[in-house]
Design an enzyme around this catalytic site. Structure first.
Site, PDB file in Angstrom:
ATOM      1  N   LYS A  54       0.988  -1.323  -0.003  1.00  0.00           N
ATOM      2  CA  LYS A  54       0.033  -0.015  -0.044  1.00  0.00           C
ATOM      3  C   LYS A  54       0.781   1.306  -0.084  1.00  0.00           C
ATOM      4  CE  LYS A  54      -3.780  -2.312   2.234  1.00  0.00           C
ATOM      5  NZ  LYS A  54      -4.687  -2.517   3.437  1.00  0.00           N
ATOM      6  N   GLN A  98      -4.933  -1.187   9.240  1.00  0.00           N
ATOM      7  CA  GLN A  98      -4.799  -2.808   8.937  1.00  0.00           C
ATOM      8  C   GLN A  98      -5.611  -3.493   9.804  1.00  0.00           C
ATOM      9  OE1 GLN A  98      -3.803  -3.346   5.637  1.00  0.00           O
ATOM     10  NE2 GLN A  98      -4.405  -5.289   6.182  1.00  0.00           N
ATOM     11  N   ASP A 121     -11.153   3.225   3.638  1.00  0.00           N
ATOM     12  CA  ASP A 121     -11.628   1.694   3.454  1.00  0.00           C
ATOM     13  C   ASP A 121     -12.930   1.479   3.202  1.00  0.00           C
ATOM     14  OD1 ASP A 121      -9.748  -0.449   3.405  1.00  0.00           O
ATOM     15  OD2 ASP A 121      -9.526  -0.562   5.668  1.00  0.00           O
TER      16      ASP A 121
END
Ligand code: NDP
Length: 293
Positions: A54, A98, A121
């Site tokens: 990422k 995460q 997200d």
């Protein structure tokens, strides 16, 4: 019939190229460099790999990475304090924590603490609500990638029969919402669905997000259907080595019209969509129009 295989890596590279161009334009026109903060708690090896790729993609797109690596023992209070700091930092346009998090931390509480405008997200309840209300929102990256891949094959999904196997908050439900927003006729199947093979056979677009290696069999697939395989399953391969397979049987290619491979299908699109969400968030926060990608 042998299915056409969609090269997710190539599609993601094209998308990332377009995002990088839009970022350069945003910098030149408005002096804005989008920034993404990625927070990793602990040392889950898979999470470490994801976070690395990422951050690499962020840099390649011309954006600013803000990486935060916290120890496994981090308290919920400390993580929430960091999120509050990132929410308040105008250089940070996107905040991603995460998952999974260590057991002492309540993931739902953490997701709810992220500013919905920075929730790249798309897991915040506000964004979940906005998506299901048909309002503009930041949408979860893997589902976003699935729909973009389907749209590389079909210029319109309107009126198509879509079946999504899986109803998780991360993949199944949001992909179903996105397909609905594209005017597909959507069925969500799950572990309690009766006669799953015949439900799947209805699908012009079949999305498998189950987490069961090669569960979807060729005779579950309508001839010529578009099959999007989200599954990532590590199984024993040849010579004692492990390999990654999807949720759809390798023999599905004999029946499907179009198929996404695993690996190299949905996976690469997920990261590209994260970068796109960061760009969209940066524009939204500055009151600038949605980037044309
Ligand atoms: P979850 O375990 O959260 O959800 C799995 C879903 O599949 C559930 O809704 C479950 O139904 C359903 N299911 C399980 N067994 C069956 C069955 N026998 N018949 C029908 N439905 C079944 O998984 P995720 O949604 O998080 O992930 C799904 C897959 O996608 C995994 O392989 C994961 O690794 C992969 N993934 C890939 C990503 C990528 O970037 N490519 C990103 C995220 C996930 P029920 O609700 O009834 O239990």
């Amino acid at each position: 019939m042998t299915a056409r295989i969609i090269d997710g890596k190539a599609e993601a590279a094209v998308l990332r190229g377009k995002i990088a161009a839009a970022v350069a334009q945003l910098k030149a026109a408005h002096g804005v460099t989008p920034g993404l903060a990625v927070v990793l708690v602990g040392q889950n090896p898979a999470s470490e790999v994801y976070v690395k790729s990422k951050s690499k993609a962020v840099v390649e797109a011309g954006m600013r990475p803000f990486d935060h690596k916290l120890p496994e023992t981090t308290s919920e209070t400390d993580l929430l304090a960091l999120i509050a700091k990132l929410n308040a930092d105008s250089a940070v346009n996107g905040v991603l924590v995460q998952l999974p998090l260590p057991p002492q931390i309540d993931s739902a509480k953490v997701i709810a603490a992220i500013d919905p405008n920075k929730d790249v997200d798309g897991f915040h309840p506000v964004n979940v609500g906005r998506l299901s209300s048909g309002l503009p929102s930041l949408v979860p990256c893997t589902p976003f990638g699935c729909v973009l891949l389907a749209k590389t094959v079909h210029s319109s999904l309107a009126g198509m029969e879509a079946v999504v196997v899986g109803r998780s908050n991360i993949v199944g439900k949001p992909v179903a919402q996105l397909l609905l927003a594209e005017n597909a006729t959507v069925t969500i199947a799950h572990s309690r669905t009766k006669d799953l093979p015949s439900v799947c056979r209805r699908a012009d677009i079949l999305v498998a997000a189950i987490g069961k290696p090669e569960m979807v069999q060729p005779d579950w697939i309508k001839p010529g259907a578009t099959v999007i395989d989200v599954g990532i399953n590590r199984v024993a391969g040849e010579g004692g080595k492990s390999k990654i397979v999807g949720d759809v049987s390798a023999n599905a290619a004999q029946v499907a019209g179009v198929l996404t491979p695993v690996p190299g299908g949905v996976g690469p699109m997920t990261i590209a969509c994260l970068i796109l969400n960061t760009l969209r968030a940066a524009c939204m926060q500055r009151g600038l129009p949605e980037p044309k990608i």
